[in-house]
Design a protein around this motif. Structure first.
Motif, PDB file in Angstrom:
ATOM      1  N   ASP A   1       0.929  -1.172   0.013  1.00 18.30           N
ATOM      2  CA  ASP A   1      -0.109  -0.161   0.028  1.00 18.30           C
ATOM      3  C   ASP A   1       0.826   1.200   0.029  1.00 18.30           C
ATOM      4  O   ASP A   1       1.512   1.499   0.945  1.00 18.30           O
ATOM      5  CB  ASP A   1      -0.802   0.014   1.194  1.00 18.30           C
ATOM      6  CG  ASP A   1      -1.583   1.161   1.382  1.00 18.30           C
ATOM      7  OD1 ASP A   1      -2.049   1.961   0.431  1.00 18.30           O
ATOM      8  OD2 ASP A   1      -2.451   1.284   2.439  1.00 18.30           O
TER       9      ASP A   1
ATOM     10  N   GLU B   1       0.267  -0.056   6.339  1.00 18.91           N
ATOM     11  CA  GLU B   1       0.670  -1.457   6.867  1.00 18.91           C
ATOM     12  C   GLU B   1       2.235  -1.663   6.328  1.00 18.91           C
ATOM     13  O   GLU B   1       2.184  -2.965   6.365  1.00 18.91           O
ATOM     14  CB  GLU B   1      -0.461  -2.133   5.959  1.00 18.91           C
ATOM     15  CG  GLU B   1      -1.913  -1.841   6.306  1.00 18.91           C
ATOM     16  CD  GLU B   1      -2.311  -2.143   7.926  1.00 18.91           C
ATOM     17  OE1 GLU B   1      -1.438  -2.877   8.247  1.00 18.91           O
ATOM     18  OE2 GLU B   1      -3.281  -1.788   8.176  1.00 18.91           O
TER      19      GLU B   1
ATOM     20  N   TRP C   1     -15.063 -12.916   4.344  1.00 17.38           N
ATOM     21  CA  TRP C   1     -14.853 -11.683   4.055  1.00 17.38           C
ATOM     22  C   TRP C   1     -15.915 -10.752   4.253  1.00 17.38           C
ATOM     23  O   TRP C   1     -15.950  -9.658   4.497  1.00 17.38           O
ATOM     24  CB  TRP C   1     -14.027 -11.550   2.692  1.00 17.38           C
ATOM     25  CG  TRP C   1     -13.750 -10.304   2.236  1.00 17.38           C
ATOM     26  CD1 TRP C   1     -14.077  -9.502   1.269  1.00 17.38           C
ATOM     27  CD2 TRP C   1     -12.712  -9.298   2.975  1.00 17.38           C
ATOM     28  NE1 TRP C   1     -13.784  -8.137   1.201  1.00 17.38           N
ATOM     29  CE2 TRP C   1     -12.790  -8.020   2.173  1.00 17.38           C
ATOM     30  CE3 TRP C   1     -12.221  -9.539   4.068  1.00 17.38           C
ATOM     31  CZ2 TRP C   1     -11.980  -6.986   2.793  1.00 17.38           C
ATOM     32  CZ3 TRP C   1     -11.200  -8.574   4.723  1.00 17.38           C
ATOM     33  CH2 TRP C   1     -11.141  -7.287   3.824  1.00 17.38           C
TER      34      TRP C   1
ATOM     35  N   LEU D   1     -12.131   0.580   6.129  1.00 19.63           N
ATOM     36  CA  LEU D   1     -11.357  -0.202   5.149  1.00 19.63           C
ATOM     37  C   LEU D   1     -11.589   0.955   3.724  1.00 19.63           C
ATOM     38  O   LEU D   1     -12.830   1.450   3.759  1.00 19.63           O
ATOM     39  CB  LEU D   1     -11.933  -1.478   4.549  1.00 19.63           C
ATOM     40  CG  LEU D   1     -12.088  -2.500   5.900  1.00 19.63           C
ATOM     41  CD1 LEU D   1     -12.761  -3.712   5.418  1.00 19.63           C
ATOM     42  CD2 LEU D   1     -10.577  -2.963   6.087  1.00 19.63           C
TER      43      LEU D   1
ATOM     44  N   THR E   1     -10.949  -2.492  -0.979  1.00 20.89           N
ATOM     45  CA  THR E   1     -10.294  -3.412  -0.200  1.00 20.89           C
ATOM     46  C   THR E   1     -11.014  -4.875  -0.237  1.00 20.89           C
ATOM     47  O   THR E   1     -12.268  -4.924  -0.168  1.00 20.89           O
ATOM     48  CB  THR E   1     -10.101  -3.246   1.252  1.00 20.89           C
ATOM     49  OG1 THR E   1      -9.495  -1.649   1.421  1.00 20.89           O
ATOM     50  CG2 THR E   1      -9.348  -3.978   2.097  1.00 20.89           C
TER      51      THR E   1
ATOM     52  N   PHE F   1      -4.587  -9.812   1.672  1.00 21.79           N
ATOM     53  CA  PHE F   1      -5.546  -8.617   1.570  1.00 21.79           C
ATOM     54  C   PHE F   1      -5.021  -7.613   0.713  1.00 21.79           C
ATOM     55  O   PHE F   1      -3.705  -6.991   0.782  1.00 21.79           O
ATOM     56  CB  PHE F   1      -5.671  -8.341   3.003  1.00 21.79           C
ATOM     57  CG  PHE F   1      -6.124  -9.237   3.846  1.00 21.79           C
ATOM     58  CD1 PHE F   1      -7.476  -9.356   4.391  1.00 21.79           C
ATOM     59  CD2 PHE F   1      -5.211 -10.197   4.540  1.00 21.79           C
ATOM     60  CE1 PHE F   1      -7.876 -10.294   5.249  1.00 21.79           C
ATOM     61  CE2 PHE F   1      -5.749 -11.080   5.628  1.00 21.79           C
ATOM     62  CZ  PHE F   1      -7.061 -11.114   5.938  1.00 21.79           C
TER      63      PHE F   1
ATOM     64  N   VAL G   1      -5.864  -3.813  -1.909  1.00 25.74           N
ATOM     65  CA  VAL G   1      -6.719  -2.572  -2.052  1.00 25.74           C
ATOM     66  C   VAL G   1      -6.692  -2.294  -3.598  1.00 25.74           C
ATOM     67  O   VAL G   1      -5.442  -2.157  -4.214  1.00 25.74           O
ATOM     68  CB  VAL G   1      -6.234  -1.617  -1.126  1.00 25.74           C
ATOM     69  CG1 VAL G   1      -4.855  -1.037  -1.190  1.00 25.74           C
ATOM     70  CG2 VAL G   1      -7.201  -0.289  -1.293  1.00 25.74           C
ATOM     71  N   CYS G   2      -7.565  -2.485  -4.234  1.00 26.65           N
ATOM     72  CA  CYS G   2      -7.589  -1.871  -5.648  1.00 26.65           C
ATOM     73  C   CYS G   2      -8.284  -0.763  -5.872  1.00 26.65           C
ATOM     74  O   CYS G   2      -8.791   0.201  -5.081  1.00 26.65           O
ATOM     75  CB  CYS G   2      -8.116  -3.416  -6.500  1.00 26.65           C
ATOM     76  SG  CYS G   2      -7.330  -4.685  -6.063  1.00 26.65           S
TER      77      CYS G   2
ATOM     78  N   THR H   1      -9.650   3.323  -4.795  1.00 27.20           N
ATOM     79  CA  THR H   1      -8.649   3.540  -4.330  1.00 27.20           C
ATOM     80  C   THR H   1      -7.354   4.014  -5.421  1.00 27.20           C
ATOM     81  O   THR H   1      -6.746   4.950  -5.200  1.00 27.20           O
ATOM     82  CB  THR H   1      -8.524   3.083  -3.242  1.00 27.20           C
ATOM     83  OG1 THR H   1      -9.476   2.872  -2.160  1.00 27.20           O
ATOM     84  CG2 THR H   1      -7.216   3.935  -2.171  1.00 27.20           C
TER      85      THR H   1
ATOM     86  N   CYS I   1      -3.883  -2.754  -8.166  1.00 23.65           N
ATOM     87  CA  CYS I   1      -3.981  -3.187  -6.976  1.00 23.65           C
ATOM     88  C   CYS I   1      -2.638  -2.973  -6.099  1.00 23.65           C
ATOM     89  O   CYS I   1      -1.556  -3.294  -6.839  1.00 23.65           O
ATOM     90  CB  CYS I   1      -4.282  -4.687  -6.853  1.00 23.65           C
ATOM     91  SG  CYS I   1      -6.023  -4.916  -7.917  1.00 23.65           S
TER      92      CYS I   1
ATOM     93  N   LEU J   1      -1.946  -5.047   0.957  1.00 21.05           N
ATOM     94  CA  LEU J   1      -2.182  -4.691   2.449  1.00 21.05           C
ATOM     95  C   LEU J   1      -1.083  -5.771   3.581  1.00 21.05           C
ATOM     96  O   LEU J   1      -0.391  -5.325   4.076  1.00 21.05           O
ATOM     97  CB  LEU J   1      -3.548  -4.499   2.679  1.00 21.05           C
ATOM     98  CG  LEU J   1      -4.287  -3.451   1.931  1.00 21.05           C
ATOM     99  CD1 LEU J   1      -5.787  -3.368   2.417  1.00 21.05           C
ATOM    100  CD2 LEU J   1      -3.669  -2.179   2.177  1.00 21.05           C
TER     101      LEU J   1
END
Length: 229
Positions: free
Chosen positions: A113, A118, A159, A171, A175, A206, A208-209, A212, A216, A219
């Motif tokens: 990220d 993180e 999830w 989140l 995510t 995990f 995040v795409c 955001t 991708c 995390l």
């Protein structure tokens, strides 16, 4: 009356004892080498358990004729594709390449990220998937390499519960979690013979795409052998 020859009896006993001890040593040496190549059960963390001591010194291996290269996590905006790529690179290493565990860790960290929130936790996660430095040195004596074959990658049912329980803003948008199931393959050389082992593995990545980020990013990783289902 003929007296028994105690010296002969003692000699036979010593010979039997020495032979028994030799067999025990050979058995323990074989177990030690197999454990070193095979590694621990998948329920344990490989970064702390691949510490079996090696057996006798092995034959030196030729220097590679090609320049070793670190694996690379190719960017992707598709969550499943990215999760599979991260998993494949995470398990791809070669102790004879001249690189160290920290080099392989840095490869995966580059797709972490960008916010850095993180980063420290992710670095610790990755380290738990790799042999520590001492184990790496031992494994290098056997030219040990590792790779992963993926059997399945899916969004775990748990999830949905995690999303439902998350506080607003906890989140980032986009995510998502993917659980990876596959087989870890290790190959090494012992007395000029190839030794292989296979172990089933399961873990969760995990990500995040979008929206955001355009591509991708990683995390965190679950504990190996303790994925979301």
């Amino acid at each position: 009356m003929q007296t028994p020859d105690f010296s002969d009896a003692r000699s036979r006993h010593r010979a039997i004892a020495m032979l028994t001890a030799l067999v025990v040593v050979l058995v323990l040496t074989g177990i030690g080498v197999y454990g070193l190549i095979a590694g621990p059960p998948t329920s344990n963390e490989p970064g702390t358990d691949d510490r079996d001591q090696p057996g006798p010194a092995v034959t030196a291996h030729p220097v590679p004729t090609t320049t070793p290269r670190l694996p690379m996590v190719r960017p992707s905006a598709d969550p499943e594709t990215f999760a599979r790529t991260v998993a494949t690179v995470l398990f791809s290493w070669d102790t004879g390449s001249g690189f160290l565990p920290l080099d392989y860790t840095s490869v995966v960290l580059t797709v972490g990220d960008p916010s850095g929130a993180e980063q420290a936790g992710l670095a610790a996660d990755i380290a738990s998937y790799l042999p520590n430095r001492e184990a790496w040195v031992e494994l290098r004596q056997y030219a040990t390499t590792q790779r992963l074959s993926i059997d399945d990658a899916y969004i775990p049912d748990a999830w949905a519960d995690a999303l439902a329980q998350a506080q607003p803003g906890q989140l980032a948008d986009g995510t998502i979690a993917y659980t990876i199931e596959g087989t870890r393959h290790r190959t090494g050389v012992w007395n000029d013979e190839t030794v292989t082992s296979e172990h089933p593995v399961a873990f969760t990545v995990f990500l995040v795409c979008a929206p955001t980020y355009d591509t991708c990013h990683l995390l965190r990783l679950s504990q190996l052998g303790n994925p979301l289902r």
